[in-house]
Enzyme design. Sequence first.
Site, PDB file in Angstrom:
ATOM      1  N   SER A 141      51.183  36.025  34.999  1.00 52.01           N
ATOM      2  CA  SER A 141      51.213  35.180  36.187  1.00 52.01           C
ATOM      3  C   SER A 141      50.633  33.803  35.883  1.00 52.01           C
ATOM      4  O   SER A 141      51.098  32.798  36.422  1.00 52.01           O
ATOM      5  CB  SER A 141      50.479  35.836  37.357  1.00 52.01           C
ATOM      6  OG  SER A 141      49.163  36.188  37.000  1.00 52.01           O
ATOM      7  N   GLU A 142      49.618  33.725  35.019  1.00 47.26           N
ATOM      8  CA  GLU A 142      49.096  32.429  34.582  1.00 47.26           C
ATOM      9  C   GLU A 142      48.644  32.463  33.126  1.00 47.26           C
ATOM     10  O   GLU A 142      48.132  33.476  32.641  1.00 47.26           O
ATOM     11  CB  GLU A 142      47.923  31.955  35.455  1.00 47.26           C
ATOM     12  CG  GLU A 142      48.320  31.352  36.785  1.00 47.26           C
ATOM     13  CD  GLU A 142      48.188  32.328  37.927  1.00 47.26           C
ATOM     14  OE1 GLU A 142      48.531  31.974  39.068  1.00 47.26           O
ATOM     15  OE2 GLU A 142      47.748  33.474  37.671  1.00 47.26           O
ATOM     16  N   THR A 143      48.827  31.329  32.476  1.00 41.93           N
ATOM     17  CA  THR A 143      48.324  31.060  31.131  1.00 41.93           C
ATOM     18  C   THR A 143      47.587  29.737  31.205  1.00 41.93           C
ATOM     19  O   THR A 143      48.074  28.787  31.827  1.00 41.93           O
ATOM     20  CB  THR A 143      49.481  30.968  30.124  1.00 41.93           C
ATOM     21  OG1 THR A 143      50.171  32.218  30.086  1.00 41.93           O
ATOM     22  CG2 THR A 143      48.976  30.633  28.728  1.00 41.93           C
ATOM     23  N   HIS A 177      42.083  33.315  39.739  1.00 41.93           N
ATOM     24  CA  HIS A 177      41.753  34.223  38.634  1.00 41.93           C
ATOM     25  C   HIS A 177      41.815  33.510  37.282  1.00 41.93           C
ATOM     26  O   HIS A 177      40.999  33.802  36.396  1.00 41.93           O
ATOM     27  CB  HIS A 177      42.607  35.509  38.705  1.00 41.93           C
ATOM     28  CG  HIS A 177      43.752  35.597  37.765  1.00 41.93           C
ATOM     29  ND1 HIS A 177      45.005  35.120  38.072  1.00 41.93           N
ATOM     30  CD2 HIS A 177      43.838  36.145  36.525  1.00 41.93           C
ATOM     31  CE1 HIS A 177      45.820  35.357  37.058  1.00 41.93           C
ATOM     32  NE2 HIS A 177      45.146  35.973  36.109  1.00 41.93           N
TER      33      HIS A 177
END
Length: 280
Positions: free
Chosen positions: A45-47, A76
């Site tokens: 979902s995120e990097t 997060h």
Amino acid sequence: MSRRFQQVDVFSSVPIAGNPVAVVIDAEGLADEAMAAFARWTNLSETTFLLPPTSAAADYRLRIFTPGGELPFAGHPTLGSAHAWLGSGGVPKGERIVQECGIGLVEIRRDGAELAFAAPPLIRSGPVDSDTVREVTAALGLQPADVVDAEWVANGPDWMVVALTSGDLVREVTPDMAALGTQNVGLLGAHPDGLPGEPEVAFEVRAFVPGIGVPEDPVTGSLNAGIAVWLRREGKAPADYVAAQGTVLGRAGRIHVTDDGTDIWVGGAATTVIAGTVNL
């Protein structure tokens, strides 16, 4: 070029029960296109990418990418990246960690093994218009009577929260992702008696963001921050509470919210699951 890398599980003290974020620690010199390509490759979902700050008040600068593009802020990734930064030798200039990102400076505090960020102010708030509520309700497979409130709680990501009649109903929803389109939708429902063995869990939360390539996000700091600002403003939640998220996905995310009268802190545990290097 070999760069230090960690994959951190956030909002769970047990590895692989929260929400993972990929963190490139030595990201200086990486082009925007390389960051975006790596985020698509990880398919998380995120990097995130840790960089030297441009503000003298900040400890580091963070860029946050989803598979579909860059975000000015996300919760997060903020906590997971702070965990990775500390674990790689980072030392805060002051009592708290200060992160520079697209929305400006975000304070992060350490509370034992947990990290928490100060919820940023809402950049969009107020009731969601009735036409949008009808469209979203239909896409979620819900009836109008299932919805008790709908509010904009945007704090970077353009979140709307749809409050349902119960936490159990939140878990039962099966959305039509195509029908949701580009809407960033959070669901909220109360657990009046808590959960078995966890009386402190007051709410169930889910997050759907199909427009950026994340159909359902396991555990979402920015959404929970926006919800907390709204709930506290309206007197709909105590100063301290815990929200559960990720249940439907087999996760056990726990988001701890504390309103100290000055800031609303959104936090949880973070655990490094993978550590090594990445060639970028």
